[in-house]
Structures are given as structure tokens and as C-alpha cells.
Design an enzyme around this catalytic site. Structure first.
Site, PDB file in Angstrom:
ATOM      1  N   CYS A 182     -27.885  42.373  62.441  1.00  0.00           N
ATOM      2  CA  CYS A 182     -26.918  42.240  61.354  1.00  0.00           C
ATOM      3  C   CYS A 182     -27.369  41.254  60.298  1.00  0.00           C
ATOM      4  O   CYS A 182     -26.819  41.231  59.195  1.00  0.00           O
ATOM      5  CB  CYS A 182     -25.568  41.833  61.916  1.00  0.00           C
ATOM      6  SG  CYS A 182     -24.796  43.236  62.719  1.00  0.00           S
ATOM      7  N   ASP A 238     -12.794  49.409  55.853  1.00  0.00           N
ATOM      8  CA  ASP A 238     -12.280  49.155  57.200  1.00  0.00           C
ATOM      9  C   ASP A 238     -13.403  49.451  58.199  1.00  0.00           C
ATOM     10  O   ASP A 238     -14.477  49.911  57.816  1.00  0.00           O
ATOM     11  CB  ASP A 238     -11.041  50.021  57.476  1.00  0.00           C
ATOM     12  CG  ASP A 238     -10.054  49.279  58.376  1.00  0.00           C
ATOM     13  OD1 ASP A 238     -10.520  48.642  59.340  1.00  0.00           O
ATOM     14  OD2 ASP A 238      -8.849  49.320  58.104  1.00  0.00           O
ATOM     15  N   ASP A 239     -13.149  49.173  59.494  1.00  0.00           N
ATOM     16  CA  ASP A 239     -14.211  49.355  60.488  1.00  0.00           C
ATOM     17  C   ASP A 239     -14.655  50.800  60.615  1.00  0.00           C
ATOM     18  O   ASP A 239     -15.815  51.082  60.883  1.00  0.00           O
ATOM     19  CB  ASP A 239     -13.730  48.845  61.855  1.00  0.00           C
ATOM     20  CG  ASP A 239     -13.463  47.366  61.813  1.00  0.00           C
ATOM     21  OD1 ASP A 239     -14.421  46.619  61.615  1.00  0.00           O
ATOM     22  OD2 ASP A 239     -12.291  46.965  61.952  1.00  0.00           O
ATOM     23  N   ASP A 254     -23.397  52.950  62.418  1.00  0.00           N
ATOM     24  CA  ASP A 254     -24.039  51.639  62.456  1.00  0.00           C
ATOM     25  C   ASP A 254     -25.503  51.818  62.774  1.00  0.00           C
ATOM     26  O   ASP A 254     -25.862  52.715  63.537  1.00  0.00           O
ATOM     27  CB  ASP A 254     -23.430  50.802  63.598  1.00  0.00           C
ATOM     28  CG  ASP A 254     -22.367  49.866  63.080  1.00  0.00           C
ATOM     29  OD1 ASP A 254     -22.672  49.121  62.151  1.00  0.00           O
ATOM     30  OD2 ASP A 254     -21.243  49.903  63.619  1.00  0.00           O
ATOM     31  N   ASP A 273     -16.681  49.297  66.443  1.00  0.00           N
ATOM     32  CA  ASP A 273     -15.844  49.816  65.354  1.00  0.00           C
ATOM     33  C   ASP A 273     -14.753  50.745  65.890  1.00  0.00           C
ATOM     34  O   ASP A 273     -13.647  50.793  65.351  1.00  0.00           O
ATOM     35  CB  ASP A 273     -16.721  50.579  64.348  1.00  0.00           C
ATOM     36  CG  ASP A 273     -17.545  49.627  63.497  1.00  0.00           C
ATOM     37  OD1 ASP A 273     -17.132  48.459  63.350  1.00  0.00           O
ATOM     38  OD2 ASP A 273     -18.599  50.054  62.991  1.00  0.00           O
ATOM     39  N   HIS A 317     -30.726  62.441  65.278  1.00  0.00           N
ATOM     40  CA  HIS A 317     -31.842  62.707  64.378  1.00  0.00           C
ATOM     41  C   HIS A 317     -32.899  61.626  64.620  1.00  0.00           C
ATOM     42  O   HIS A 317     -32.572  60.445  64.682  1.00  0.00           O
ATOM     43  CB  HIS A 317     -31.327  62.642  62.937  1.00  0.00           C
ATOM     44  CG  HIS A 317     -32.397  62.883  61.923  1.00  0.00           C
ATOM     45  ND1 HIS A 317     -32.935  64.126  61.693  1.00  0.00           N
ATOM     46  CD2 HIS A 317     -33.025  62.036  61.075  1.00  0.00           C
ATOM     47  CE1 HIS A 317     -33.858  64.029  60.751  1.00  0.00           C
ATOM     48  NE2 HIS A 317     -33.933  62.758  60.364  1.00  0.00           N
ATOM     49  N   ASP A 347     -13.959  44.011  64.212  1.00  0.00           N
ATOM     50  CA  ASP A 347     -14.964  43.344  65.046  1.00  0.00           C
ATOM     51  C   ASP A 347     -15.823  42.476  64.134  1.00  0.00           C
ATOM     52  O   ASP A 347     -16.013  42.793  62.966  1.00  0.00           O
ATOM     53  CB  ASP A 347     -15.815  44.340  65.853  1.00  0.00           C
ATOM     54  CG  ASP A 347     -16.549  45.337  65.001  1.00  0.00           C
ATOM     55  OD1 ASP A 347     -16.124  45.581  63.845  1.00  0.00           O
ATOM     56  OD2 ASP A 347     -17.550  45.902  65.468  1.00  0.00           O
TER      57      ASP A 347
END
Ligand SMILES: Cc1cc2nc3c(=O)[nH]c(=O)nc-3n(C[C@H](O)[C@H](O)[C@H](O)COP(=O)(O)OP(=O)(O)OC[C@H]3O[C@@H](n4cnc5c(N)ncnc54)[C@H](O)[C@@H]3O)c2cc1C
Length: 593
Positions: free
Chosen positions: A272, A302-303, A319, A342, A393, A477
Site C-alpha cells: 500500500c 467507498d470500500d 485490489d 473491502d 488474468h 478497512d
């Protein structure tokens, strides 16, 4: 021995037991009268002073294998220090307060330390490799005789071509040969032979700041010898404790103006810490066409997106993480849990996942191996939450990047905007991931701290989410924008402000000290700038802007229920805490003290 004694190695448990024993003192028995046992006995006698006594118990004769003059000097030193010797004495039982010898005599010992020579780890016997006295038999190139693709060095190896006692002086010199030979196997270069030295300097510490040096059948004792030994030991340890500073990113020739500033003085953080700053993202989202679909319930930011199908809501989030750890299976596990954060933060039950994986360029066999590890680890995480990997993928790229798009279902989503004035703010996991990972990249973090943090990041928070979901008015989160960023977003969406009690925020071990030393993740300045916050300029304050990976759930919960909820989550094994509360809107969105 296993019940009451403690082995001199591994050093960690021994050091812990010794530190506790030193406070009270008492009689000590050292089992084994070799150089290590004698050195240890003298160090303990010196440290204990009048608080204890030391006895060395030896099955044969103490200090065999040393030159006669050195042996005589050490024996005299033992006598001068009042250390008792029991030779030709075999230990048959180690109790809590005494040691029993074969002839029935007992020796008082509140602490019994095992220094009776190296012992092979029992698991070596299960390897199927050729062993000598329990140690892996290796050739002159340090390869196991049975399987030359396996190397063994140090105490676990038996050198068939030149047997030697188990001593660190050999182990440390084998290391460069081992490194060379492994590289040689991979590159096709010639391997090196390892020839152990026939004579080596023995420096035996005498407890106080004096030592005895022994080489070529000669010995001398002096304070200088101790200074010499101390210097050698510290120099060696410094190489492990003070690794070289991290290189600054290389600026290519002919780079455009401003590139050095854009890259900054250190490599880009992974996970992150590599996220794009919150304000850039908000600007980009603001440019999107206004939403028109009636089945889409959330706004961007939002998440997860929330899609309505009759009475059911499906949440949808994506993510991906730049690898910050060189183990694909660890990365896959953490990324899967990070992505699930999430879904949990929306009070939803995980449903399916789609994987997006970029593998670094590598041979096909390695691609297959990495993919198997990634899918195996991620599959386990999702299966444990009742979710399936439904597709994905995969590409080759410059570096390992793992991502998951996840969906979940819920009757009512816990969005950011539901927090109420007076709600308690609950966090389910310590913060400090970005700081520890930035320090790890710079080789400044303690291995134990990083290992403990990774262990936590690889733990599911599904159970904590299920505890919070029925009571949370709002939930998110904590990830890239840091605790302050995510708490402020929740407050802003709910048209409130939030107060954080800094002392209540759980921190990962080691994070505060590193923050105090100035360690910051790459995204830290952007995180700090993005939040309108009043936060003390302290290490704890700095950690509020630290980006988290697989971070804790952050929930707004009615004040009256908060304490019980935290207890329930702690019972599940998480380090949760009430860290603040929501208040009516103030000019400042977030205040911490
Ligand atoms: C009190 C004492 C004093 C000593 N003093 C000296 C001295 O002055 N000079 C000297 O030359 N030698 C000395 N020695 C000997 C020296 O400590 C050893 O020879 C040296 O540490 C051997 O290094 P090594 O790396 O092979 O093994 P170790 O230092 O024992 O390291 C092996 C590591 O492997 C780990 N391990 C075991 N099994 C596994 C597994 N399945 N998976 C992963 N990890 C595993 C262990 O936890 C351990 O950390 C002394 C020993 C003692 C006990």
C-alpha cells in the site's frame, strides 16, 4: 533436562531464562566442561557474584583438546573464581533444584545449563541423507554426499574430507564458499573447495574483562586479549546489525528535469506504500461522469461498489499489491486477505474472486511453480471464507504484482456515511505496516518484528467482521491512506468529526521506534497532506498517516456496545481497541491527542 534444564543454544530462550534467573540468583550447574561450558561458567560466576555459585559437571575430563599451558591456566582461573568441578560425573536426572549423578550424588542447582557439545537436530535423520554421527556428510564442496543439489554447512555438516570439531570459526568461513558454489551451480561456473584451517585462534573469555588466547600450543592471558575478542565479536555482529544503507534509485542517463525529485531518495515502497495519493485519486474520480444506474447504491470512494438485486446487495471491489516480500505464497495470502477486507468492511459475505497476476519474466518451470504457490495460498484463504476463485488474468511484467477482484453479498451494506455523533471508533488490528516495511527495505527493521507483523497480516479478520457487522453504523478497512485518512473519510461522509486517543491505538512491535528514527513510507507525505487533521508531531502521531496493507477494520459502533464488542473480538485472537469517538462536525475533521 527438557523439563527443568536449558540448553546454551539456541541463544534466545537461554538469554531469556538467564535474564530472569540473574535477578534472584542461586546455585548453577553447567553440564559439559568443554571450552563453551567453561567460558559460560566463568561468565555466569562473574555476573552472579555473591548471588550464586557455579558447578561444572563433566562426564570425562574438563577442557580436553586444548594445549597443556592453556588448560592449566584455565583450571587455575576456575579455582580462583570459586567454580566447582565435578569430573567423571555423568548426569542422570535434572530436577528443578538439583542434578542427580550416576553414582547417586546430587548437586544443588536452581538453574541447569546444557553445554555438553553440539547435538544434531533430530529432523536430520528424516532427510534420507548420508549422516555421520547424525550430521550431514558433505564433500569438499560442501555438497551432501547423497544428493549434491543439497548443501550443508556449519554445525549440521560433517566434513568427510577434513573432519573438524563443531565451531563457529569453521561455520563462518564456509559461508562464502557456500554462496559461491550455489551461484556457480546456477551460472555454470566452477565450484570452490572448502579447506578448513588446521590451527585457529581460541579466545576464551574469563568472565570479567580479561581473556585467554590459545594458538599453536601457546597461550597468553590479558585484558588486551579480551578487548581483541570483544572487538572481533562486535565487528561480526555489526555486519548483521548495521547493514549497508539502501541505494538511492538510479536516475537514467538523459533523464528529464525533475525526475530525481519525482523518484525521491529511496526505492518505491511495495504494497500500500506504492498507492497513488488520496488527493490525486479524488481529483480523478471527480472527473467521472455522474452516476446514472439505479441499481448502483454507492458513490466512488467507498470500500466497494454496492449493486442492488432485489433485496440482496452485491458488493464488488478490486485490489492489487506490488510485491513487498520475496515469497509468492506469503504475498498471495496477504493480498487475498487485503482484498477481502473491502468485502468485510461492507458487512458482506465473500462470494467469488478473480485473480490478476503479473509475474516477473522467468523460465516456464518457474512460472508454473510461482503460479501454483500463488493460487494454492490464495485458494486456501478464499475457501476458508466460503469464496471461490472463479477466474482471472495472468501476464508477465517487470515485477510480481498480485491482485484480486472480489464480490460479496449482504442484506445491508455498512457504508462510510453511517457513523453517528457519539459513536465509538473501533480498530481491530495494530498499525505500523508501512513503517516496518519501509524499514525492512532499508534493512533497519528487527526480523522478529517483521515476522510477527507478517503473521498478523496472514490472519483472516472474517470473524471480527462478522462480530462488527450487526452493530456497526459505518465501517471501512485501514489501508493505503493510513488510519487518519480512512477515519477522516468516514467522518466526512457522515458529516462529523473524529477524535482519536493516540495512546489507545494498537501499534505493531517496533513501529514506534522506527517512526521516532524518522522512517516513513513513500506515500506518507501525500497521506499527511490529504487529511485536515490536528495531530501531535510525535512518532505515534506520524503513524496515523502510515499506509496499511491488510489493515484492521475500522468501525463506528454505538458507544454503549463498544466495550463488549472489543472484548468479543479480542477473544477471537485479534488486538482490537476503542481508539476514539465521533463528535459533531468541527472546523478540523480529525483531532488526535
Ligand atoms: C556457549 C557457546 C560458546 C561458543 N563459543 C564459540 C566461540 O567462541 N568460537 C567458535 O568458533 N564457536 C563457538 N561456539 C560454537 C558456535 O556457536 C557454533 O559452532 C556455530 O554457531 C555454528 O553455526 P551454525 O550456523 O552452523 O549453527 P547455529 O548457530 O546453531 O545456527 C543454526 C540455526 O538453524 C536454525 N534451525 C534449526 N533447524 C531448523 C529448521 N528445520 N528450519 C529452519 N531453521 C532451523 C536454528 O534455530 C539456528 O538458528 C560456541 C557455542 C556455545 C554453545
Amino acid at each position: 533436562f527438557m523439563d527443568h534444564g536449558i540448553a546454551a543454544k539456541p541463544l534466545g530462550p537461554f538469554a531469556e531464562r538467564w535474564a530472569a534467573f540473574r535477578k534472584t540468583g542461586g546455585p548453577v550447574a553447567v553440564i559439559g566442561g568443554g571450552v563453551a561450558g567453561v567460558e559460560l561458567a566463568m561468565a555466569m560466576a562473574h555476573a552472579l557474584g555473591s548471588k550464586g555459585s557455579v558447578t561444572i559437571i563433566e562426564a570425562k575430563t574438563v577442557l580436553q583438546g586444548l594445549s597443556a599451558p592453556t588448560r592449566q591456566r584455565l583450571l587455575a582461573e576456575l579455582k580462583a573464581q570459586g567454580i566447582a568441578l565435578e569430573e567423571n560425573a555423568e548426569v542422570t536426572y535434572v530436577g528443578g533444584s538439583q542434578v542427580t549423578l550416576k553414582d547417586g550424588r546430587t548437586i544443588e542447582a536452581a538453574l541447569s545449563v546444557g553445554a555438553a557439545g553440539a547435538r544434531p537436530y533430530p529432523w536430520l535423520a528424516e532427510t534420507g541423507l548420508d549422516l555421520t554421527d547424525g550430521y550431514i556428510t558433505v564433500d569438499a564442496q560442501l555438497r551432501a554426499l547423497t544428493d549434491p543439489s543439497i548443501y550443508a554447512v556449519g554445525d549440521c555438516a560433517h566434513l568427510a574430507h577434513a573432519p573438524r570439531p563443531k565451531a563457529g570459526v569453521f561455520a563462518v568461513r564456509q559461508a562464502p564458499v557456500l554462496t559461491h558454489n550455489i551461484r556457480a551451480d546456477l551460472t555454470g561456473a566452477a565450484r570452490k573447495r572448502y579447506q578448513p584451517q588446521s590451527h585457529y585462534l581460541k579466545l576464551v573469555s574469563l568472565g570479567r574483562k580479561s581473556a585467554l588466547a590459545d594458538k599453536w600450543n601457546r597461550s597468553f592471558q590479558s585484558d588486551l586479549a579480551w578487548v581483541w575478542k570483544d572487538r572481533i565479536d562486535r565487528k561480526f555482529m555489526d555486519r548483521l546489525n548495521q547493514p549497508p544503507a539502501m541505494d538511492a534509485p538510479k536516475i537514467p542517463k538523459g533523464a528529464a528535469k525533475g525526475m530525481a525529485d519525482a523518484l525521491g531518495p529511496k526505492p518505491l515502497c511495495g504494497a500500500c506504500g506504492a498507492k497513488v495519493g488520496a488527493s490525486l485519486l479524488d481529483d480523478a474520480i471527480a472527473g467521472l461522469p455522474k452516476l446514472t444506474r439505479s441499481d448502483l447504491e454507492t458513490t466512488p470512494g467507498d470500500d466497494a461498489a454496492v449493486l442492488r438485486f432485489g433485496d440482496t446487495r452485491q458488493v464488488l471491489s478490486t485490489d492489487q499489491l506490488r510485491a513487498f516480500w520475496n515469497d509468492p505464497s506469503v504475498m498471495a495470502r496477504i493480498t487475498a486477505l487485503h482484498a477481502l477486507g473491502d468485502v468485510w468492511a461492507m458487512a458482506a459475505t465473500p462470494q467469488v474472486a478473480l485473480a490478476q497476476i503479473a509475474l516477473p519474466r522467468m523460465a516456464e518451470t518457474m512460472q508454473a511453480q510461482w503460479l501454483a504457490e500463488i493460487m494454492g495460498a490464495a485458494g486456501e484463504v478464499f475457501a476458508a471464507e466460503g469464496a471461490a476463485i472463479a477466474g482471472g488474468h495472468t501476464t508477465l511484467g517487470a515485477e510480481l504484482v498480485i491482485g484480486f477482484t472480489v464480490t460479496g453479498t449482504t442484506g445491508k451494506a455498512a457504508t462510510l456515511n453511517g457513523a453517528e455523533d457519539g459513536d465509538a471508533l473501533i480498530l481491530t488490528r495494530p498499525i505500523g505496516v508501512g513503517t516496518l516495511l519501509a524499514a525492512e527495505m532499508d534493512m533497519r527493521a528487527h526480523g522478529d518484528d517483521v515476522a510477527a507483523m507478517l503473521e498478523t497480516l496472514m490472519t483472516s479478520q472474517g470473524d471480527a467482521a462478522r462480530t462488527l457487522s450487526p452493530v456497526a453504523n459505518a465501517m471501512t478497512d485501514v489501508t493505503g491512506f493510513g488510519l487518519a485518512g480512512h477515519a477522516a473519510r468516514m467522518a466526512e461522509a457522515s458529516d462529523l468529526s473524529v477524535e482519536i486517543d493516540l495512546q489507545a491505538v494498537p501499534l505493531f512491535q517496533g513501529a514506534e521506534a522506527l517512526a521516532a528514527a524518522g522512517v516513513r513510507s513513500t506515500i506518507w507525505p501525500a497521506n499527511r497532506a490529504a487529511v485536515q487533521a490536528q495531530v501531535p508531531d510525535t512518532p505515534r502521531g506520524a503513524l496515523l498517516f502510515d499506509p496499511q496493507t491488510a489493515g484492521g477494520l475500522l468501525a463506528a459502533v454505538p458507544h454503549a456496545k463498544a466495550e463488549q464488542i472489543v472484548k468479543d473480538i479480542e477473544q477471537l485472537g485479534h488486538q482490537a481497541a476503542v481508539i476514539g469517538r465521533f463528535v459533531s462536525p468541527e472546523p478540523v475533521r480529525l483531532r488526535a491527542q
